[in-house]
Design a protein around this motif. Structure first.
Motif, mmCIF file in Angstrom:
data_model
loop_
_atom_site.group_PDB
_atom_site.id
_atom_site.type_symbol
_atom_site.label_atom_id
_atom_site.label_comp_id
_atom_site.label_asym_id
_atom_site.label_seq_id
_atom_site.Cartn_x
_atom_site.Cartn_y
_atom_site.Cartn_z
ATOM 1 N N VAL A 60 -50.765 -12.445 41.756
ATOM 2 C CA VAL A 60 -51.769 -12.957 40.828
ATOM 3 C C VAL A 60 -51.096 -13.857 39.806
ATOM 4 C CG1 VAL A 60 -53.459 -11.088 41.062
ATOM 5 C CG2 VAL A 60 -51.636 -10.842 39.414
ATOM 6 N N ASN A 61 -51.777 -14.950 39.511
ATOM 7 C CA ASN A 61 -51.326 -15.905 38.501
ATOM 8 C C ASN A 61 -52.548 -16.432 37.783
ATOM 9 O OD1 ASN A 61 -49.244 -16.817 41.039
ATOM 10 N ND2 ASN A 61 -48.321 -16.270 39.096
ATOM 11 N N PRO A 62 -52.393 -16.780 36.518
ATOM 12 C CA PRO A 62 -53.504 -17.430 35.846
ATOM 13 C C PRO A 62 -53.838 -18.752 36.541
ATOM 14 C CG PRO A 62 -51.848 -16.713 34.248
ATOM 15 C CD PRO A 62 -51.258 -16.553 35.610
ATOM 16 N N PRO A 63 -55.113 -19.150 36.533
ATOM 17 C CA PRO A 63 -55.466 -20.452 37.112
ATOM 18 C C PRO A 63 -54.846 -21.589 36.297
ATOM 19 C CG PRO A 63 -57.359 -19.462 36.020
ATOM 20 C CD PRO A 63 -56.258 -18.448 35.987
ATOM 21 N N SER A 111 -49.765 -21.236 36.933
ATOM 22 C CA SER A 111 -49.297 -22.041 38.059
ATOM 23 C C SER A 111 -50.377 -22.203 39.119
ATOM 24 C CB SER A 111 -48.067 -21.386 38.692
ATOM 25 O OG SER A 111 -48.432 -20.176 39.344
ATOM 26 N N GLY A 112 -51.312 -21.251 39.171
ATOM 27 C CA GLY A 112 -52.329 -21.292 40.212
ATOM 28 C C GLY A 112 -51.762 -20.964 41.584
ATOM 29 N N ALA A 113 -50.525 -20.436 41.630
ATOM 30 C CA ALA A 113 -49.853 -20.165 42.900
ATOM 31 C C ALA A 113 -50.424 -18.948 43.626
ATOM 32 C CB ALA A 113 -48.363 -19.968 42.667
ATOM 33 N N GLY A 114 -51.081 -18.073 42.920
ATOM 34 C CA GLY A 114 -51.667 -16.884 43.534
ATOM 35 C C GLY A 114 -53.136 -16.817 43.210
ATOM 36 N N THR A 115 -53.755 -15.728 43.586
ATOM 37 C CA THR A 115 -55.142 -15.519 43.204
ATOM 38 C C THR A 115 -55.170 -15.074 41.749
ATOM 39 O OG1 THR A 115 -57.217 -14.508 43.928
ATOM 40 C CG2 THR A 115 -55.284 -13.097 43.954
#
Length: 142
Positions: free
Chosen positions: A35-38, A44-48
């Motif tokens: 999970v990453n912040p959008p 980074s948006g690299a994850g959900t």
């Protein structure tokens, strides 16, 4: 506010590591996601992100509730889809809050029937019951 007692049928367990910039996993190992912040929130948006996970859960749960209602009403909802759009933003009090827009496409019924079905599903859905009175939830027929 009174908390309603339920007869528990199932308990899901998930653990987060490092908050919004880490990972989330379920106790059975079936869910294990980064999970990453959008990007819109500086991530980074690299994850959900948690909002996507909430939208996924809400849409699946609402679709299930729609099925319950459709069986009761003897309505054909085959081919239907439910989309949940979850928004996050700052509240007037300075914290953060959520808003949800639920859109259902039910191709085998007319618009009035579809609207009635989603309004009834909103009364049945556990996510709707959990959020009612706490966050803004808008319903629409696609």
């Amino acid at each position: 506010m009174t908390i309603q007692k339920i007869d528990v049928a199932y308990t899901a367990v998930a653990t987060a590591e490092n908050g919004r910039d880490g990972r989330v996993s379920s106790d059975d190992g079936l869910l294990d996601v980064v999970v990453n912040p959008p990007k819109a929130m500086g991530g980074s948006g690299a994850g959900t992100n948690p909002e996507q996970l909430f939208a996924a859960g809400y849409s699946a749960c609402f679709q299930g509730a729609l099925g319950v209602v459709a069986r009761q009403e003897k309505a054909d909802i085959s081919g239907s889809t439910v989309t949940a759009s979850v928004s996050i933003g700052k509240t007037e009090a300075g914290g953060f809050g959520l808003e949800v827009a639920i859109s259902a496409s039910i191709p085998n019924v007319d618009a009035a029937t579809a609207q009635a079905l989603i309004e009834k599903a909103h009364q049945v859905c556990p996510y709707s019951n959990a959020t009612r009175g706490n966050i803004k939830v808008e319903l629409s027929v696609a």
